[in-house]
Design a protein around this motif. Sequence first.
Motif, short mmCIF file in Angstrom:
data_model
loop_
_atom_site.label_atom_id
_atom_site.label_comp_id
_atom_site.label_asym_id
_atom_site.label_seq_id
_atom_site.Cartn_x
_atom_site.Cartn_y
_atom_site.Cartn_z
N LEU A 1 0.98 -1.03 0.18
CA LEU A 1 0.24 0.23 -0.01
C LEU A 1 0.65 1.31 0.11
N ASN B 1 -1.04 -5.65 -7.59
CA ASN B 1 -1.37 -5.65 -6.55
C ASN B 1 -0.99 -5.00 -5.49
N MET C 1 -2.04 -1.17 -3.56
CA MET C 1 -3.06 -0.81 -3.25
C MET C 1 -3.22 1.45 -3.15
N ASP D 1 -8.88 0.32 -9.78
CA ASP D 1 -9.55 -0.09 -9.31
C ASP D 1 -8.35 -0.49 -7.89
N GLN D 2 -7.38 0.21 -8.60
CA GLN D 2 -6.58 -0.33 -7.06
C GLN D 2 -5.91 1.66 -5.83
N VAL E 1 -12.75 -3.47 -1.01
CA VAL E 1 -12.79 -2.31 -0.02
C VAL E 1 -13.68 -2.38 0.98
#
Length: 402
Positions: free
Chosen positions: A172, A203, A205, A232-233, A260
């Motif tokens: 992240l 992958n 975020m 979408d991230q 999420v």
Amino acid sequence: MTQETMERLSDRIQALSESQTLAMARLSREMKAQGLDIISLSLGEPDFNTPDFIKDAAKKAIDDNYSHYPPVNGYLELRQAISAKFKRDNNLDYPADQIVISTGAKQSLANIVLSIVNEGQEVLLPAPYWVSYYEIVKLAGGIPVPVETSIDRDFKISAEQLENAITPNTRLIIFSSPCNPSGSVYTAEELTQLAKVIARYPNLMVISDEIYEMINFESRHASLATNAEIFDQVITVNGVSKGFAMTGWRIGYIGAPLWVAQACSKMQGQFTSAPSGISQKAAQAAVEADPAKVAYMRDEFLLRRNLMIELLSEIPGIRCNRPPGAFYLFPDISEFFGKKTDGYEINNASDLSMYLLKEAHVGVVTGEAFGNPECIRLSYAASQDQLKEAAARMKKHLNRLH
Ligand code: PMP
Ligand code: GLU
């Protein structure tokens, strides 16, 4: 707290630091209560009152009996209003089921991090970062990884820096624009450059914290999620605390991928059930209103920013940039390191902050709390008279250091 009682607490809470912004505000408040004339530029909150049209909506909500548990993710009518706001102001398409209302953006952040970060995963924090990011990541068992920036680059990271900081273990990135504490704002073009890097790691975020969206003096606000390839991230965090002077109402929200949003809802279903229904109805009036209705606050913040930059420029040893957003200045004060005056030796930003509080009676926050030990943070969300007095006191007491 004694050592003995401390040890009876969980390892988790022992490892957690107190919020330095709130701690400095508490210290200032305690000194004020002792009768000292303290000017607190430590806490980041608008000094305006909540606008009347918002207060009226809350009064009506009480009379209309909004007194039961709201749905966990927030009232549908508020989520629909926020969906429309995302479209209107940010050109983002988040349907109501991808929006979760929480008890302040702080809870939104905690929900997200606890929902998507596993033990041992890295979270990139462009520094200076907001204090609570670091501690929330720790609480979730993640590893906060600061990515350094400098005043010469207006405290912004480049795409290259981001690329170099990403490892196979990075889960992240959390950043704010406009930024607390630096006041920096990423342009749409800069965000697009970052998005190109992020897109290469599907992958990974990103939390884009846009809570200072409405306090931007120079450009139209740009949202990271408008870069379609990474939509979408990205989780877009926002709230009503700053733009509408509603810090005490405790309403924040996210626009996120459905999975999420569902996880965050599950999380807060166990912690808080839902945010206050009365506050949600007040927040609905806020987000439905034409933003021009509250632009008077931004206009006043701009005057104060210009005033404070000018006043600080008259103090030898302080180096300040010209931040285009939020209501903070983050001057470099490293010139004072190694200097002394009776009873004080300044070796870091924390020493300088304590010196300013005790001698000048001006509360600021040490940059160490935000991952930059060369700077201090000043909030200029105070009256122009207070700012003038604070700067005069700072000048007098900083000039004593040799
Ligand atoms: N993000 C940033 C960058 C902030 O400065 C704040 C201010 N407290 C928050 C999130 C949380 O705001 P709130 O919980 O009041 O909505
Ligand atoms: N965000 C504000 C600040 O940075 C309020 C304090 C807090 O929530 O920690 O000062």
